[in-house]
Enzyme design. Structure first.
Site, mmCIF file in Angstrom:
data_model
loop_
_atom_site.group_PDB
_atom_site.id
_atom_site.type_symbol
_atom_site.label_atom_id
_atom_site.label_comp_id
_atom_site.label_asym_id
_atom_site.label_seq_id
_atom_site.Cartn_x
_atom_site.Cartn_y
_atom_site.Cartn_z
ATOM 1 N N ASP A 64 103.371 38.095 -29.570
ATOM 2 C CA ASP A 64 103.952 36.819 -29.146
ATOM 3 C C ASP A 64 105.112 36.428 -30.063
ATOM 4 O OD1 ASP A 64 104.416 34.259 -28.149
ATOM 5 O OD2 ASP A 64 102.843 33.366 -29.366
ATOM 6 N N LYS A 75 101.760 28.974 -33.477
ATOM 7 C CA LYS A 75 102.289 30.339 -33.356
ATOM 8 C C LYS A 75 101.696 31.270 -34.416
ATOM 9 C CE LYS A 75 106.454 29.330 -30.819
ATOM 10 N NZ LYS A 75 107.913 29.264 -30.803
ATOM 11 N N SER A 116 98.704 42.260 -33.460
ATOM 12 C CA SER A 116 98.694 40.904 -32.895
ATOM 13 C C SER A 116 97.352 40.214 -33.110
ATOM 14 C CB SER A 116 98.973 40.997 -31.389
ATOM 15 O OG SER A 116 98.655 39.794 -30.743
ATOM 16 N N ALA A 117 97.400 38.883 -33.221
ATOM 17 C CA ALA A 117 96.170 38.092 -33.364
ATOM 18 C C ALA A 117 95.484 37.883 -32.013
ATOM 19 C CB ALA A 117 96.520 36.737 -33.957
ATOM 20 N N LYS A 134 95.746 36.387 -39.810
ATOM 21 C CA LYS A 134 96.927 36.340 -40.669
ATOM 22 C C LYS A 134 96.917 34.974 -41.379
ATOM 23 C CE LYS A 134 99.393 38.907 -37.064
ATOM 24 N NZ LYS A 134 100.389 38.864 -35.976
ATOM 25 N N GLU A 143 107.834 40.334 -37.319
ATOM 26 C CA GLU A 143 107.009 39.131 -37.158
ATOM 27 C C GLU A 143 107.837 37.885 -36.892
ATOM 28 O OE1 GLU A 143 104.469 37.185 -37.043
ATOM 29 O OE2 GLU A 143 102.787 38.543 -37.220
ATOM 30 N N ASP A 144 107.273 36.948 -36.130
ATOM 31 C CA ASP A 144 107.994 35.690 -35.890
ATOM 32 C C ASP A 144 107.302 34.492 -36.527
ATOM 33 O OD1 ASP A 144 105.778 35.736 -34.031
ATOM 34 O OD2 ASP A 144 106.707 33.982 -33.115
HETATM 35 P P1 B16 Z 1 94.523 34.543 -27.919
HETATM 36 P P2 B16 Z 1 100.590 37.040 -31.957
HETATM 37 C C1 B16 Z 1 99.076 34.932 -31.314
HETATM 38 O O1 B16 Z 1 99.792 36.079 -30.920
HETATM 39 C C2 B16 Z 1 99.782 33.677 -30.795
HETATM 40 O O2 B16 Z 1 101.050 33.532 -31.437
HETATM 41 C C3 B16 Z 1 98.940 32.457 -31.097
HETATM 42 O O3 B16 Z 1 99.575 31.294 -30.611
HETATM 43 C C4 B16 Z 1 97.560 32.633 -30.444
HETATM 44 O O4 B16 Z 1 96.737 31.528 -30.737
HETATM 45 C C5 B16 Z 1 96.922 33.929 -30.976
HETATM 46 O O5 B16 Z 1 97.780 35.022 -30.698
HETATM 47 C C6 B16 Z 1 95.555 34.195 -30.347
HETATM 48 O O6 B16 Z 1 95.734 34.436 -28.980
HETATM 49 O O7 B16 Z 1 94.032 33.146 -27.675
HETATM 50 O O8 B16 Z 1 95.179 35.184 -26.727
HETATM 51 O O9 B16 Z 1 93.466 35.423 -28.519
HETATM 52 O O10 B16 Z 1 101.830 36.282 -32.366
HETATM 53 O O11 B16 Z 1 99.684 37.354 -33.131
HETATM 54 O O12 B16 Z 1 100.893 38.238 -31.110
HETATM 55 MG MG MG Z 2 103.867 36.022 -33.154
#
Ligand code: B16
Ligand code: MG
Length: 218
Positions: free
Chosen positions: A11, A45, A114-115, A145, A169-170
């Site tokens: 994301d 985010k 990714s999270a 993270k 990363e953003d």
């Molecule tokens: P989920 P990333 C993150 O994605 C999002 O930036 C964050 O807003 C979100 O809460 C998190 O994933 C968990 O996402 O609810 O789909 O498990 O930036 O780590 O790719």
């Molecule tokens: Mg991100």
């Protein structure tokens, strides 16, 4: 710098799912009777789902028992999944697809870090799952993270030393996680939001694999 592995957050780096997260969180806040702004959403985010809910409830000054929080997080996720199930490949952020493809063609190993627990749905909808040699998402790690777990797991899955990986990363927490993993981190954003990034780019639109190689050569 010897670079063998590239690890990409999802994301904000490859796709903008923050807009869908926002719509789903906002609906939840509306139901709870308070306004959740786009500015508030910035704080979510890169943050895990449950931590996101805690921040949202903090904004609404609401305290709830764990059981109720679990229920709300599930409700939000259901709403969110309905939206991401409709995503299409044209939602890949500008330049990201060609960067990924040329990185692979140049022989770099690629991983997702990714999270999100919904990363697979998104990668499949974007038709880019096959471009990653390893996919580490929220279903595979337990520490959020800025803990480096997600990136260390990515390096391990790629069979590359952590110091030979570069992270894209953003989110500030993600940059901290990369540094905690002893990885060079390229921030997608600006100096104001990401003061600790080792290098900053606005996105992949004007950053090619050649620019990347010039950067790591120096
Ligand atoms: P989920 P990333 C993150 O994605 C999002 O930036 C964050 O807003 C979100 O809460 C998190 O994933 C968990 O996402 O609810 O789909 O498990 O930036 O780590 O790719
Ligand atoms: Mg991100």
């Amino acid at each position: 710098m010897k670079v063998e592995g590239l690890i990409f957050d999802l994301d904000g780096v490859i796709v903008d799912t923050a807009k869908y997260h926002y719509l789903a969180w906002k609906e939840l806040a509306d139901g709870l009777g308070f306004y959740f702004s786009e500015e508030d959403n910035e704080r979510l985010k890169g943050v895990s789902r449950m931590r996101s809910l805690d921040i949202l409830l903090e904004v609404g000054k609401i305290e709830l028992p764990d059981e109720k929080k679990q229920e709300l997080a599930e409700k939000k996720n259901k709403q969110y999944v309905e939206m991401i199930k409709k995503m299409s490949p044209d939602e890949i952020l500008p330049g990201a697809l060609s960067f990924l493809k040329s990185a692979k063609a140049k022989g770099y190993k690629t991983a997702l870090g990714s999270a999100s627990k919904n990363a697979m749905i998104i990668l499949n909808r974007l038709e880019i799952a096959a471009l990653f040699d390893a996919i580490i998402d929220g279903t595979k790690v337990s520490k959020a993270k800025p803990n480096p777990e997600v990136f260390l797991a990515g390096a391990k899955a790629l069979n590359v030393q952590a110091e030979n990986c570069v992270v894209f990363e953003d989110a500030a927490a993600g940059i901290e996680a990369a540094h905690n993993a002893k990885m060079f981190c390229i921030g997608i954003g600006n100096k104001e939001n990401l003061p600790d990034a080792d290098y900053l780019i606005p996105g992949f639109e004007k950053f090619t694999i050649r620019d990347f190689e010039d950067l790591i050569r120096n």
